[in-house]
Scaffold this motif. Sequence first.
Motif, PDB file in Angstrom:
ATOM      1  N   LEU A  75       0.828  -1.200   0.000  1.00 15.98           N
ATOM      2  CA  LEU A  75       0.000   0.000   0.000  1.00 15.98           C
ATOM      3  C   LEU A  75       0.868   1.258   0.000  1.00 15.98           C
ATOM      4  CD1 LEU A  75      -2.831   1.320   0.237  1.00 15.98           C
ATOM      5  CD2 LEU A  75      -2.593   1.115   2.725  1.00 15.98           C
ATOM      6  N   PRO A  76       1.102   1.889  -1.163  1.00 15.52           N
ATOM      7  CA  PRO A  76       1.793   3.178  -1.182  1.00 15.52           C
ATOM      8  C   PRO A  76       0.856   4.273  -0.659  1.00 15.52           C
ATOM      9  CG  PRO A  76       1.885   2.065  -3.330  1.00 15.52           C
ATOM     10  CD  PRO A  76       0.831   1.384  -2.517  1.00 15.52           C
ATOM     11  N   GLU A  77       1.330   5.053   0.303  1.00 15.11           N
ATOM     12  CA  GLU A  77       0.509   6.105   0.902  1.00 15.11           C
ATOM     13  C   GLU A  77       1.224   7.452   0.820  1.00 15.11           C
ATOM     14  OE1 GLU A  77      -2.166   4.308   4.359  1.00 15.11           O
ATOM     15  OE2 GLU A  77      -0.031   4.091   4.815  1.00 15.11           O
ATOM     16  N   GLY A  78       0.442   8.524   0.625  1.00 14.35           N
ATOM     17  CA  GLY A  78       1.008   9.869   0.586  1.00 14.35           C
ATOM     18  C   GLY A  78       2.001  10.068  -0.531  1.00 14.35           C
ATOM     19  N   GLU A  79       1.793   9.361  -1.643  1.00 13.32           N
ATOM     20  CA  GLU A  79       2.790   9.350  -2.715  1.00 13.32           C
ATOM     21  C   GLU A  79       2.929  10.708  -3.396  1.00 13.32           C
ATOM     22  OE1 GLU A  79       4.089   6.272  -6.273  1.00 13.32           O
ATOM     23  OE2 GLU A  79       2.088   6.132  -5.377  1.00 13.32           O
ATOM     24  N   ARG A  80       4.180  11.148  -3.535  1.00 17.26           N
ATOM     25  CA  ARG A  80       4.539  12.385  -4.226  1.00 17.26           C
ATOM     26  C   ARG A  80       5.763  12.099  -5.088  1.00 17.26           C
ATOM     27  NH1 ARG A  80       5.171  16.718   0.542  1.00 17.26           N
ATOM     28  NH2 ARG A  80       5.965  17.917  -1.213  1.00 17.26           N
ATOM     29  N   PRO A  81       6.162  13.040  -5.942  1.00 15.68           N
ATOM     30  CA  PRO A  81       7.350  12.795  -6.773  1.00 15.68           C
ATOM     31  C   PRO A  81       8.622  12.538  -5.973  1.00 15.68           C
ATOM     32  CG  PRO A  81       6.094  14.644  -7.645  1.00 15.68           C
ATOM     33  CD  PRO A  81       5.486  14.304  -6.321  1.00 15.68           C
ATOM     34  N   ASN A  82       8.673  13.029  -4.724  1.00 11.05           N
ATOM     35  CA  ASN A  82       9.904  12.881  -3.936  1.00 11.05           C
ATOM     36  C   ASN A  82       9.668  12.296  -2.541  1.00 11.05           C
ATOM     37  OD1 ASN A  82       8.496  15.115  -3.132  1.00 11.05           O
ATOM     38  ND2 ASN A  82      10.181  16.571  -3.430  1.00 11.05           N
ATOM     39  N   TYR A  83       8.529  11.629  -2.362  1.00 12.93           N
ATOM     40  CA  TYR A  83       8.240  10.976  -1.075  1.00 12.93           C
ATOM     41  C   TYR A  83       7.195   9.894  -1.274  1.00 12.93           C
ATOM     42  CZ  TYR A  83       6.130   9.941   3.403  1.00 12.93           C
ATOM     43  OH  TYR A  83       5.630   9.265   4.486  1.00 12.93           O
ATOM     44  N   CYS A  84       7.325   8.816  -0.510  1.00 14.70           N
ATOM     45  CA  CYS A  84       6.246   7.821  -0.441  1.00 14.70           C
ATOM     46  C   CYS A  84       6.434   6.976   0.812  1.00 14.70           C
ATOM     47  CB  CYS A  84       6.245   6.909  -1.671  1.00 14.70           C
ATOM     48  SG  CYS A  84       4.758   5.869  -1.755  1.00 14.70           S
ATOM     49  N   ASN A  85       5.317   6.629   1.438  1.00 13.59           N
ATOM     50  CA  ASN A  85       5.317   5.651   2.523  1.00 13.59           C
ATOM     51  C   ASN A  85       4.748   4.349   1.971  1.00 13.59           C
ATOM     52  OD1 ASN A  85       3.027   4.572   4.818  1.00 13.59           O
ATOM     53  ND2 ASN A  85       5.194   4.448   5.304  1.00 13.59           N
ATOM     54  N   TYR A  86       5.515   3.281   2.099  1.00 13.85           N
ATOM     55  CA  TYR A  86       5.042   1.960   1.676  1.00 13.85           C
ATOM     56  C   TYR A  86       4.647   1.172   2.924  1.00 13.85           C
ATOM     57  CZ  TYR A  86       7.171   3.257  -2.747  1.00 13.85           C
ATOM     58  OH  TYR A  86       7.503   3.917  -3.901  1.00 13.85           O
ATOM     59  N   ALA A  87       3.355   0.983   3.096  1.00 15.42           N
ATOM     60  CA  ALA A  87       2.857   0.129   4.171  1.00 15.42           C
ATOM     61  C   ALA A  87       2.617  -1.240   3.553  1.00 15.42           C
ATOM     62  CB  ALA A  87       1.564   0.692   4.751  1.00 15.42           C
ATOM     63  N   PHE A  88       3.242  -2.260   4.095  1.00 14.94           N
ATOM     64  CA  PHE A  88       3.077  -3.582   3.479  1.00 14.94           C
ATOM     65  C   PHE A  88       3.000  -4.688   4.533  1.00 14.94           C
ATOM     66  CE2 PHE A  88       7.606  -2.631   3.567  1.00 14.94           C
ATOM     67  CZ  PHE A  88       8.218  -3.806   3.982  1.00 14.94           C
ATOM     68  N   LEU A  89       2.162  -5.657   4.212  1.00 15.93           N
ATOM     69  CA  LEU A  89       2.037  -6.871   5.015  1.00 15.93           C
ATOM     70  C   LEU A  89       2.891  -7.951   4.367  1.00 15.93           C
ATOM     71  CD1 LEU A  89      -1.854  -6.926   5.514  1.00 15.93           C
ATOM     72  CD2 LEU A  89      -0.139  -6.202   7.196  1.00 15.93           C
ATOM     73  N   PHE A  90       3.577  -8.715   5.194  1.00 13.53           N
ATOM     74  CA  PHE A  90       4.411  -9.785   4.635  1.00 13.53           C
ATOM     75  C   PHE A  90       4.387 -10.998   5.565  1.00 13.53           C
ATOM     76  CE2 PHE A  90       7.114  -7.343   7.410  1.00 13.53           C
ATOM     77  CZ  PHE A  90       7.959  -8.259   8.010  1.00 13.53           C
ATOM     78  N   LYS A  91       4.713 -12.133   4.991  1.00  9.82           N
ATOM     79  CA  LYS A  91       4.692 -13.391   5.739  1.00  9.82           C
ATOM     80  C   LYS A  91       6.061 -13.711   6.301  1.00  9.82           C
ATOM     81  CE  LYS A  91       1.831 -16.355   5.662  1.00  9.82           C
ATOM     82  NZ  LYS A  91       0.799 -16.730   6.676  1.00  9.82           N
ATOM     83  N   ASN A  92       6.052 -14.177   7.555  1.00 13.21           N
ATOM     84  CA  ASN A  92       7.239 -14.747   8.166  1.00 13.21           C
ATOM     85  C   ASN A  92       6.803 -16.036   8.834  1.00 13.21           C
ATOM     86  OD1 ASN A  92       8.930 -14.616  11.158  1.00 13.21           O
ATOM     87  ND2 ASN A  92      10.071 -14.748   9.255  1.00 13.21           N
ATOM     88  N   GLY A  93       6.989 -17.150   8.142  1.00 17.47           N
ATOM     89  CA  GLY A  93       6.447 -18.414   8.629  1.00 17.47           C
ATOM     90  C   GLY A  93       4.938 -18.341   8.667  1.00 17.47           C
ATOM     91  N   ASP A  94       4.362 -18.614   9.830  1.00 21.27           N
ATOM     92  CA  ASP A  94       2.908 -18.533   9.991  1.00 21.27           C
ATOM     93  C   ASP A  94       2.440 -17.145  10.406  1.00 21.27           C
ATOM     94  OD1 ASP A  94       2.578 -21.222   9.369  1.00 21.27           O
ATOM     95  OD2 ASP A  94       2.870 -21.855  11.453  1.00 21.27           O
ATOM     96  N   ASP A  95       3.381 -16.230  10.607  1.00 20.80           N
ATOM     97  CA  ASP A  95       3.033 -14.892  11.086  1.00 20.80           C
ATOM     98  C   ASP A  95       2.866 -13.915   9.925  1.00 20.80           C
ATOM     99  OD1 ASP A  95       3.198 -15.685  13.784  1.00 20.80           O
ATOM    100  OD2 ASP A  95       5.368 -15.380  13.790  1.00 20.80           O
ATOM    101  N   LEU A  96       1.901 -13.029  10.093  1.00 26.99           N
ATOM    102  CA  LEU A  96       1.684 -11.940   9.141  1.00 26.99           C
ATOM    103  C   LEU A  96       2.110 -10.648   9.837  1.00 26.99           C
ATOM    104  CD1 LEU A  96       0.543 -11.178   6.327  1.00 26.99           C
ATOM    105  CD2 LEU A  96      -1.663 -10.789   7.452  1.00 26.99           C
ATOM    106  N   LEU A  97       3.078  -9.945   9.269  1.00 28.62           N
ATOM    107  CA  LEU A  97       3.675  -8.780   9.914  1.00 28.62           C
ATOM    108  C   LEU A  97       3.520  -7.531   9.050  1.00 28.62           C
ATOM    109  CD1 LEU A  97       6.977 -10.496  11.129  1.00 28.62           C
ATOM    110  CD2 LEU A  97       4.869 -10.150  12.434  1.00 28.62           C
ATOM    111  N   LEU A  98       3.681  -6.374   9.677  1.00 26.87           N
ATOM    112  CA  LEU A  98       3.510  -5.084   8.997  1.00 26.87           C
ATOM    113  C   LEU A  98       4.763  -4.241   9.148  1.00 26.87           C
ATOM    114  CD1 LEU A  98       1.731  -2.754   7.733  1.00 26.87           C
ATOM    115  CD2 LEU A  98       1.106  -2.182  10.086  1.00 26.87           C
TER     116      LEU A  98
END
Length: 275
Positions: A75-98
Amino acid sequence: MHPFLLAALAAAEAHFRADARCVGMYLHGSIGRGDTDAYSDIDVCAVIEDAHYPAVKAEMRELCGKLFGPIVAWLPEGERPNYCNYAFLFKNGDDLLLTDFDIISRSLFVERNQPPDRVLWDRTGILHEVAAKVHPKTTVAAERVLRLIDTFWVYAYLDGKYWCRQDLYKLLYVQETLLRTHARVLNLLHRESEGSWWAGDMAKLPARDQRRMRVYFSAATPAAVARSLARSLDAFAEDARLLCQQLHVPYPAERETAVRKHLHALGLPKPTRKV
């Protein structure tokens, strides 16, 4: 905090330290403040040389997948030509992390002049330079305060229309706007800043104000919204008057009076208890 998040952060730090396109990295949020708990995630930012920002941006999703783990949601948030926050969920084994991973160009970082919570590393010294600056208190403009007051009373007026129509979802939309506006006024009153995110800022307010603000969340029917509105109008008027007093700005009482008279004529209930 999940131990793998710290391991992934270390891997990200090592990667960007070795990348000459990156100026430095810093932490913010709970990990930057040093008050993480078992549910905290990572908030990290990499400062990128302007000329290389587009190339680094194009690599971010693939890179984060390698550094952190298989990405489930990106999820790219607040995207601008010179800034972006990437919020992402990812797997680590059975865990889902942010993770929240920001990238910002060097020039925008300098322009913003916002001190990092915690510098991880700093190739050229600019992160520490900004962190060491004494930042003067913000001067609250009377025009801004009056705009917030106008915003509140205009939206309170809209509640009358949606009450007459018994349109629950538009009533809830208005309540959300009133909440955010009121929160900004309270932040200005107590902290001389409008704040950045009401859900995080609320816990920094006095306990009495936290209790009073919960009135905005007590509604699930048109009748409940009307009762909630009656109490929230009193609470906002009290806080807005205090802020105007503090800034030596005349409170625009005629706006409040006109909106209250209108809502009363439409049959909305008056407050049933002291706020």
